[in-house]
Design an enzyme around this catalytic site. Structure first.
Site, PDB file in Angstrom:
ATOM      1  CG  ASP A  77      -2.274  -0.924   0.907  1.00  0.00           C
ATOM      2  OD1 ASP A  77      -2.318  -1.412  -0.062  1.00  0.00           O
ATOM      3  OD2 ASP A  77      -2.946  -1.123   2.145  1.00  0.00           O
ATOM      4  CB  THR A 197      -8.371   1.233   7.201  1.00  0.00           C
ATOM      5  OG1 THR A 197      -7.742   1.538   6.119  1.00  0.00           O
ATOM      6  CG2 THR A 197      -9.768   0.967   7.162  1.00  0.00           C
ATOM      7  CE1 TYR A 199      -0.876   7.778  14.820  1.00  0.00           C
ATOM      8  CE2 TYR A 199       0.275   9.525  13.594  1.00  0.00           C
ATOM      9  CZ  TYR A 199       0.010   8.745  14.832  1.00  0.00           C
ATOM     10  OH  TYR A 199       0.613   9.107  15.788  1.00  0.00           O
ATOM     11  CB  SER A 202      -3.521   2.958  15.114  1.00  0.00           C
ATOM     12  OG  SER A 202      -2.897   4.059  14.713  1.00  0.00           O
ATOM     13  CB  ALA A 221      -1.393  10.722  22.995  1.00  0.00           C
TER      14      ALA A 221
END
Length: 300
Positions: A77, A197, A199, A202, A221
């Protein structure tokens, strides 16, 4: 070699992940397959240079855009994203062959190339168009106004993040000139449905179907737990201003710009260009999700 009536395309560009070991014989096999199907075949110039393949003409990106009507990409990818971003202004469709595990957008397994690719060249494929992000970095100039210090495109995401030695950054986000929030976090990303789908996922963002006309803004974060991912229409302009933090940086997919300054603004909007992907007949997005995310594990 002239195209045969059964072939949908005339001239194919072949692009490979030339850093991968053993790539040359695989590229040669694919090139021969394309030629046997009746296409003229050219290699992307970096692929030709780094593999030493001289049997076929080597073309620059601009020349591919002017001369070819399909690009076949061998790699993963990441390889596909890099070339797709460059070829998007030329409206050339791309076919992805994956060397290893099945990718989200390079979805022809290497073992199936001999049977699947000829069918696609004859027109048996599913085509989809995916939106891209266009972005710019503006820097304040003395007196009044801003100067543009960087412009680029992204298929997955635009990310503004803290430097390697900094604990966090403070970022001010606006949508169409309306203040949204100040984020104290490791970073803030704007993701396309394609990048949802990557970064963004996640970091806790939602998965968005590629046909959705929207972006997702995802704090990385965040120091405020109520800062949640935000889905917005893709016809808006998103502005991210560096308020505080040292050595902030920015990424447009794999293109990086380091050391943003306080007051710099990252502007993100929908690009005028789209990426065209061709998939094998019967392809569907949900089946790809099941395989890649292993949603079918444990199902008898």
């Amino acid at each position: 070699m002239p195209s045969t009536p059964s072939c949908r395309f005339r001239h194919a560009a072949l692009v490979g992940k030339y850093q991968a070991r053993g790539i040359r014989p695989i590229l040669e096999d694919v090139a021969h397959l394309l030629a046997r199907a009746g296409l003229d075949v050219s290699l992307e110039s970096e692929t030709a240079l780094n593999t030493g393949m001289t049997e076929y003409p080597a073309l620059s990106i601009k020349e591919i855009g002017q001369q070819c009507d399909v690009a076949v990409v061998l790699g993963g990818d990441g390889t596909m994203l890099a070339i797709a971003r460059e070829l998007a202004p030329f409206d050339i469709p791309l076919i992805g062959i994956n060397q290893g595990r099945l990718g989200f957008i390079t979805d022809i397994p290497l073992k199936d190339v001999g049977t699947t690719l000829p069918l696609m060249l004859r027109g048996e494929y599913e085509e989809e168009s995916r939106a891209m992000l266009a972005g710019a970095v503006l820097r304040p100039i003395r007196g009044d106004g801003f100067e543009t210090i960087y412009e680029g495109f992204a298929i997955n995401e635009v990310l503004v993040s803290r430097g390697a030695t900094a604990s966090m950054v403070e970022l001010r986000a606006e949508i169409d000139g309306q203040f949204v929030a100040n984020y104290r976090a490791d970073g803030l990303l704007v993701s396309s449905p394609t990048g949802s789908t990557a970064y963004a996922m996640s970091a806790g963002g939602p998965i968005m179907h590629p046909s959705v006309g929207g972006w997702v803004i995802v704090p990385i974060a965040s120091h405020t737990l109520s800062n949640r991912p935000l889905v917005v229409s893709d016809d808006v302009t998103i502005t991210i201003e560096i308020v505080a933090g040292r050595d902030a940086g920015m990424n447009f997919d794999m293109q990086s710009l380091a050391s943003l300054l306080h007051g710099d603004r990252v502007i993100v909007r929908r690009s005028d260009h789209h990426v065209r992907f061709l998939h094998p007949k019967g392809w569907n997005y949900y089946a790809t999700l099941r395989r890649k995310l292993r949603w079918n594990e444990g199902v008898s």
